[in-house]
Design an enzyme around this catalytic site. Structure first.
Site, short mmCIF file in Angstrom:
data_model
loop_
_atom_site.label_atom_id
_atom_site.label_comp_id
_atom_site.label_asym_id
_atom_site.label_seq_id
_atom_site.Cartn_x
_atom_site.Cartn_y
_atom_site.Cartn_z
N ILE A 471 0.84 -1.21 0.00
CA ILE A 471 0.00 0.00 0.00
C ILE A 471 0.87 1.26 0.00
O ILE A 471 0.51 2.30 0.54
CB ILE A 471 -1.00 -0.02 1.17
N GLY A 472 2.02 1.11 -0.65
CA GLY A 472 2.98 2.21 -0.67
C GLY A 472 4.04 2.03 0.41
O GLY A 472 4.84 2.92 0.66
N ARG A 618 13.71 -6.38 14.48
CA ARG A 618 14.62 -6.24 13.34
C ARG A 618 13.98 -5.37 12.27
O ARG A 618 12.81 -5.55 11.93
CB ARG A 618 14.91 -7.64 12.80
N GLY A 694 5.14 1.00 11.00
CA GLY A 694 4.33 1.92 10.21
C GLY A 694 3.34 2.73 11.02
O GLY A 694 2.93 3.82 10.62
N GLU A 695 2.94 2.21 12.17
CA GLU A 695 2.02 2.96 13.02
C GLU A 695 2.72 3.55 14.22
O GLU A 695 2.33 4.60 14.73
CB GLU A 695 0.85 2.05 13.42
#
Lengths: 735, 316
Positions: A471-472, A618, A694-695
Site C-alpha cells: 500500500i505504498g 529487526r 508503520g504505526e
C-alpha cells in the site's frame, strides 16, 4: 510452519540482504506510471463502461421516491442500478453499515444508486439527473450529548469495557500529586491519495474485480457475502494501492457498485469515488472524549492511573480503543481504563492508522507532560521513572523486548533536549516563541497467520506469490529481500507477485502487522522450498547452505539453476502462531521529539524539526522503514495541527469533505525529520525477529507537538487540532 | 458536470456579445475554479466562451506612472514581473501566498478576481445556499462557519471572498477595466467591484452578464514598505483565516486591507487614518459593526494581532 518457541539462529540472521537499505523494487514502475492502479486496468479489458455513484443527500431517513427515468434517457447511459433492482444484498462481516442504502438511509452519502454509461462524463452527468425524495429521520449526530447515556463497551465482544487493577479511586484520592484532565480528538479522514476505485467484469457467474484494497481475502469474502455468491467465483486483485491508512482494510461501495453496474450493463465497469464523496461515504477515525487521572508520590512514582474514553459509531459498531495502551505503557499499582460507546448516525467509524493508540497517546502523553510539570520533573525523567518491564496487570508477563527508556534517552541526546528551557514561554527567535516537546511511542505487535508460495524456475529465478498487498509501504521490496536471503540469491533474481486472490492468503496490510507477518510467511514457504531443492539434489536439507546462487552440502555444490533443471520446484506454506504472544507481551516502542515555533502575534504554529527513535525488532529494510516512519510523523503533525472532520450536528455529516477544506500537511509544513532505529531482533515475535513500525511512527507525535507548543507558549491546549482559535486569547498581548 | 457547448472567442466584442446573449453562458480563461465547480454542478453553464486567445496578456506602463495588467496575465507572471516586485511588493506577496505553483501558472488575473467563495455549504449541492440557488436559504448560518465572514455579511449569506490578490489590489486602489457586448468600456474601482451580499448573494460582483474584464490598472507606486501577512492553519495551499495587505510609510501612515473576513477585500479608509495609533485602533474602526459567529469570532482579535505583526515589522 507453526511458530511456537522463540526463534533460534536461522538464515535470516545472516543479514546479507535483509536489514540492508534497498530502494523500492517497484519504484521505477511507479515513477514511470507503469504500475497499474485499480482504475487503470483497462489496458487488460475492452469495452469498459463507467459507473458514477449517487449518494444519499440526507444522513438518516428513508427514500420515498427514486426516479431514474431522466438518467436512463441521458446520452450514453447503459444502466442505472438502485437497491430496488440490485437484488438482495448481504452485508459483509467487516463493514458495520451496508454498502448500498435504500430505502433506508443510514448515513450521508451512503451509496443509493450507480449510473453506468459509455463515458465517465456521461455517467457523471446522468448521475445528476437521478431524482430522489426522502422522508428525513431524526438522527443522532452530537457525540457529547450521546455519550451522556452511553454504556461501557469493550473493543472485543466479550470485553465489558472496563479494566481495573488494585483500587484506583482510593489510591488517586490519597495521592499527594494529582492530575485530572479532559482531552478531545476529532473525527479524522484517511484522505489517502488514491480514492476508492474498482473495475468489475463478469464472465458468466464468475466475477473479476481489480480494486484498491489492503486485505485481499477479507475483501473477497465480504464481496461474496454482499453479492450472495460463492467466494470461489470471485477473483480479487489489488496489486498496487495508492495509500489506505486503514480506509481500505474493508470492502467499500466502489467494488460493490462496479460489480452491480457491470452485471446490469453486461460490460466491464469501473467506478472511482469522487473526492467530495470520500469523507462521508467511507469510514473515518472516530472522535474521542478522554479523561485522564494520574496520581503520584512526590518523587514521581505513579500510584494511580485512569484513562477513560468515549466515542460514537453506527449501531453495532465498536469503540475507538483509545485507552488500551494505558494498560501497558507505564507502571502504577492502581489502574482503571474504560470505554463508552454512543450510537451515532454519522458515517461509519472504523480503523485508521494506529486505531486506539493514535488518539489515545494524543491525550495520555500530554497528561504525562502535565504531570511531570506538577512534579517539577523533566518529562523524560518522569517517563523513565515509571517504566515497566512487565505487564502491570500480570507482572509475570514480561515484554519480549522493551527499550522505551533507551529510545527516550538516546533521543534526548540526539535532539539536544538538554537545551530545552523547562520554564515555558521563555525562548524567543524573532517573532517566534520556540519550544520542545517529547512523547513516548507505543503500539502493540500483532501476530497474523500468513501464507506464500515460492517457485524456483528452471532459469534460477525465485518467484514469490502471496496475496499480501503493497500500500505504498515497500512490501514488494522486503518480500524480495526475505526470499533472496532465504534462497541465497541476489535481490534481482527474485520476482514478487502480490495482491491476487489466487495466491495464498497472507496477513495483508494493516495494524502495522503486514511487514513482519507477511515476510514470516515467505520465510516459511522458503524453508519448504529449500527442503525441496535439497531433496532434488539428494542433499541433506539440514546442512545445505544456500548462498551466492548455489547450494552447498559438505563438499557437494550445485547452482539453483542446476537444481531446477529437471523442472520448476514449487513450495507453499504459511506461518501460524502458538501462544508466545500470551506468554510475552509483544509491543513496539519509540520516542518522538518535536521543536515548534509559535508566532507570538498570530499564533500560527510551524514545526522546526522532528526526531523519532524506534525500537521495533529487526528492521527488514531501513529505507522503506524510515519512509514509513517519516510518513507517519507527517500524519501525526496533521492530527496535531489541522486535521478535523467538521460535524454539522443539524444535518449529520462531515461538512469539509474535500481536500481544500480537510487540511493535511503540505511540504511546507514538514521540516527536517530524523529517524533512528535501535538495533533489535525480537526472537519471540516470528522467525524474521521483526515487528512493525508503520504505526509506531504516528503514535505519540500529536502529544509531542502539543507539549512543544506548551513549552513554547505556556498555553496548554487539550482539544485537537491545535488551531489558533483555541488559544489566541491566551497568548501574550501584542497590540 | 452537465453537458455544455464551447467556443473559443477571436475578439473581445464577440466574446462579450456571446455571453450577453445567453444568461447561462460564462467566460472561461484558466478554469481553475470554474471547472471544479462545474464537476460538482455548483456551476451549470450551458455555454462557455473561452477568452484565452484574446491577448490581454501584457503588463504595460500607463501614462500616469502606473501599470496596466492584462486580464489574461497569469498569476505567476504577474507576481514575477520586475516592476510589480519593485513597486507593488504587496501584490507579489499576496499572489504567491495563494494557491499552488501549478494553479498560479494557469490562473488569470481576471479569473482570480472572479473566484467564488469557499463556503463548504456552497460546495455541497444537497445544502441550501442562497448564493448557489437564490431563495433556498443558507445552511451555513447556524452551521460550521469557522472560515466564513465576520463583516459585510447578511442574513442571506455569510460567505467570504476567498482570494489574496484582490486584497492587495484593494490596498493599491486598483481599477478593473471592462468591455461589454455593445463595445462600452468602463473602469470600476476595486472598492466597488465586489458586492456585499445583501439579499442577492448570487451576485458576487457588479459585472453585468457579458461584461468582460480586459485589464486591471494600478495607479502610480505608493512607496513605503509592503506587507502581506496571511494567517492559515497550514503553511501553504490554504485559504486565509485572516490576511492583511498593508503599505506602511516611514512616518507610520499607510493603508491596510483585510482578506478572509468579508464578501470583498475589506478596507475602511477611515481606519487607515488610525494606523499611526496602532493595530487595535485600526481594527476597532475597520471592524465596527462586525457580526461574527461563535466559530469565527476569533478572526477579530486575529486581524488585530496580524496587523500588529505587520506594524512591528514595519518599524523594525
Amino acid at each position: 510452519m507453526k511458530f511456537e518457541t522463540a526463534a533460534g539462529t536461522n538464515p535470516i540472521d545472516r543479514m546479507k540482504v535483509v536489514g540492508r537499505a534497498h530502494t523500492r523494487t517497484d519504484g521505477p514502475l511507479k515513477t514511470t506510471g507503469l504500475a497499474p492502479y485499480a482504475y487503470e486496468h483497462q489496458r487488460d479489458l475492452e469495452n469498459v463502461a463507467y459507473g458514477y455513484v449517487v449518494g444519499a443527500a440526507v444522513a438518516k431517513g428513508r427514500v420515498t421516491m427514486i426516479d431514474t427515468t431522466a438518467a436512463k434517457a441521458a446520452p450514453g447511459v447503459l444502466a442505472v442500478v438502485t437497491a430496488a433492482d440490485a437484488g438482495k444484498l448481504g452485508k459483509g462481516k467487516f463493514n458495520t453499515v451496508k454498502l448500498m442504502g435504500g430505502p433506508e438511509v443510514d448515513h450521508y452519502h451512503q451509496a443509493l444508486a450507480v449510473v453506468v454509461a459509455n463515458t465517465f462524463e456521461q455517467a457523471r452527468a446522468a448521475a445528476g439527473l437521478v431524482r430522489i425524495d426522502y422522508a428525513r429521520g431524526n438522527g443522532r449526530f452530537d457525540l457529547d450529548a450521546a455519550l451522556k447515556t452511553a454504556p461501557l463497551t469493550g473493543a472485543e465482544k466479550d470485553d465489558k469495557g472496563e479494566d481495573r487493577v488494585g483500587k484506583f479511586e482510593s489510591a488517586f484520592a490519597s495521592a499527594p500529586v494529582k492530575l485530572d484532565a479532559e482531552y478531545t480528538t476529532p473525527d479524522h479522514s484517511h484522505a489517502m491519495m488514491e480514492p476508492f476505485a474498482s473495475i468489475a467484469t463478469w464472465n458468466g457467474d464468475a466475477l473479476t474485480v481489480w480494486t484498491s484494497n489492503q486485505m485481499i481475502d477479507w475483501g473477497r469474502t465480504d464481496l461474496a457475502i454482499t453479492l450472495n455468491m460463492p467466494k470461489e467465483k470471485i477473483t480479487f486483485l489489488s496489486p498496487y494501492v495508492g495509500g489506505g491508512f486503514g480506509g481500505k482494510l474493508f470492502l467499500r461501495s466502489d467494488a460493490v457498485m462496479a460489480a452491480l453496474g457491470a452485471r446490469a450493463a453486461g460490460r466491464p465497469v469501473k467506478v472511482a469515488m469522487s473526492r467530495p464523496f470520500m469523507a462521508n461515504n467511507a469510514t473515518h477515525r472516530p472522535a474521542t472524549r478522554q479523561r485522564i487521572r494520574i496520581g503520584a508520590t512526590q518523587d514521581g512514582t505513579i500510584t494511580a492511573i485512569a484513562h477513560e474514553s468515549g466515542s460514537g459509531d453506527q449501531p453495532d459498531g465498536g469503540p475507538e480503543a483509545a485507552v488500551l495502551q494505558t494498560n501497558l505503557l507505564y507502571a502504577g499499582a492502581n489502574r482503571l481504563t474504560s470505554m463508552r460507546l454512543a450510537v451515532l448516525d454519522l458515517p461509519e467509524g472504523n480503523a485508521m492508522r494506529a486505531p486506539g493508540e493514535a488518539p489515545g497517546l494524543m491525550a495520555l502523553e500530554v497528561a504525562m507532560d502535565e504531570m511531570a510539570e506538577k512534579l517539577r520533573m523533566d518529562p523524560i525523567a518522569f517517563r523513565v521513572k515509571n517504566d515497566t518491564q512487565v505487564d502491570p496487570k500480570d507482572p509475570k508477563r514480561k515484554f519480549s523486548q522493551r527499550q522505551l527508556v533507551r529510545c527516550l534517552t538516546e533521543g534526548a541526546q540526539q535532539f539536544g533536549w538538554s537545551r530545552r528551557n523547562a520554564t515555558p514561554g521563555q525562548v524567543r527567535d524573532g517573532r517566534w516563541l520556540v519550544g520542545m516537546g517529547v512523547a513516548s511511542a507505543f503500539r502493540n505487535h500483532m501476530n497474523m497467520p500468513s501464507g506464500a508460495r515460492v517457485r524456483l524456475g528452471r532459469d534460477g529465478v525465485v518467484t514469490v506469490e502471496t496475496d499480501m498487498t503493497d500500500i505504498g509501504t515497500g512490501s514488494y521490496t522486503i518480500i524480495a529481500q526475505t526470499a533472496a536471503e532465504m534462497m541465497g540469491v541476489p535481490l534481482e533474481t527474485v520476482v514478487v507477485k502480490l495482491g491476487d486472490s489466487s495466491y495464498p492468503v497472507s496477513a495483508g496490510s494493516g495494524g502495522q502487522f503486514g511487514a513482519a507477518n507477511a515476510t514470516a510467511g515467505v520465510y516459511a514457504a522458503c524453508v519448504k522450498l529449500r527442503d525441496a531443492v535439497a531433496q532434488r539434489l539428494g542433499y541433506n536439507s539440514a546442512d545445505a547452505v544456500f548462498d551466492g546462487g548455489k547450494v552447498t552440502s559438505g563438499n557437494r555444490s550445485a547452482t539453483l539453476r542446476q537444481a531446477a533443471s529437471a523442472g520448476e520446484l514449487v513450495a507453499e506454506d504459511k506461518v501460524e502462531f502458538g501462544d508466545l504472544d500470551k506468554t510475552w507481551q509483544l509491543s513496539t516502542f519509540g520516542a518522538h521529539f518535536v521543536e515548534v515555533g509559535v508566532n507570538a502575534y498570530t499564533g500560527a504554529i510551524r514545526l522546526r524539526r522532528m526526531l523519532a527513535v524506534c525500537a521495533a525488532g529487526r528492521i527488514i529494510n531501513p529505507t522503506t522503514a524510515r519512509s514509513q516512519v517519516i510518513g507517519a510523523m507527517t500524519m501525526g503533525v496533521g492530527s496535531a495541527l489541522m486535521e478535523e472532520l467538521a460535524v454539522d450536528k443539524r444535518f449529520g455529516f462531515f461538512v469539509n469533505h474535500d481536500l481544500a477544506s480537510y487540511e493535511v500537511p503540505v511540504h511546507a509544513d514538514i521540516p527536517h525529520q530524523d529517524v533512528i532505529f535501535l538495533d533489535e531482533a525480537d526472537d519471540k515475535a516470528n522467525p524474521m525477529k521483526a515487528k512493525g513500525v508503520g504505526e509506531l511512527g504516528l503514535c505519540g507525535v500529536g502529544g509531542a507537538v502539543a507539549n512543544a507548543v506548551y513549552n513554547a507558549t505556556g498555553v496548554r491546549i487539550r482539544d485537537y487540532p491545535l488551531t489558533l482559535d483555541k488559544y489566541l486569547d491566551r497568548l501574550p498581548a501584542v497590540a | 458536470m452537465r453537458a455544455f457547448t464551447y467556443e473559443r472567442a477571436r475578439d473581445a466584442g464577440a466574446a462579450a456579445r456571446a455571453v450577453a446573449a445567453n444568461p447561462s453562458a460564462k467566460f472561461i480563461a484558466g478554469g481553475t475554479n470554474l471547472l471544479d465547480l462545474m464537476k460538482i454542478e455548483v456551476e451549470v453553464p450551458t455555454h462557455l466562451v473561452d477568452v484565452q486567445d484574446l491577448g490581454f496578456d501584457k503588463i504595460e506602463a500607463t501614462r500616469d506612472g502606473g501599470l496596466r495588467i492584462g486580464a489574461l496575465v497569469t498569476n505567476t507572471n504577474l507576481a514575477a514581473d520586475a516592476r510589480v516586485r519593485r513597486d507593488y511588493g504587496v501584490l507579489t506577496r499576496a499572489i504567491v501566498a495563494g494557491a499552488s505553483g501549478q494553479l498560479r501558472n494557469k490562473a488569470s488575473t481576471a479569473g482570480n478576481l472572479l473566484q467564488r467563495t469557499r463556503c463548504p455549504y456552497f460546495y455541497d449541492t444537497n445544502m441550501a445556499c442562497n448564493k448557489r440557488r437564490p431563495g433556498s436559504g443558507c445552511a451555513a448560518i447556524g452551521g460550521y462557519s469557522r472560515q466564513l465572514g465576520v463583516i459585510g455579511v447578511s442574513d442571506a449569506c455569510i460567505a467570504t471572498f476567498p482570494g489574496d490578490m484582490a486584497v492587495a489590489m484593494r490596498v493599491l486602489d486598483a481599477a478593473v477595466e471592462t468591455v461589454d457586448g455593445t463595445g462600452a468600456r468602463r473602469s470600476i474601482p476595486m472598492a466597488d467591484f465586489h458586492r456585499l451580499w445583501g439579499d442577492r448573494p448570487d451576485q458576487d460582483t457588479v459585472l453585468k452578464q457579458g461584461e468582460l474584464i480586459t485589464a486591471v490598472t494600478l495607479p502610480k507606486p505608493l512607496g513605503g514598505k509592503h506587507f502581506y501577512e496571511k494567517v492559515r492553519d497550514r503553511a501553504s495551499y490554504a485559504y486565509a483565516l485572516v490576511s492583511v495587505a498593508a503599505v506602511i510609510q516611514p512616518d507610520g501612515t499607510g493603508r491596510v486591507a483585510f482578506g478572509g473576513v468579508a464578501p470583498k477585500p475589506w478596507r475602511v479608509e477611515a481606519a487607515d487614518a488610525l494606523l499611526p495609533r496602532g493595530a487595535a485602533a485600526v481594527t476597532a474602526r475597520a471592524f465596527q459593526g462586525a457580526t461574527p459567529t461563535k466559530d469565527n469570532a476569533f478572526k477579530l482579535p486575529l486581524a488585530t494581532r496580524a496587523l500588529a505583526s505587520v506594524l512591528a515589522e514595519a518599524k523594525a
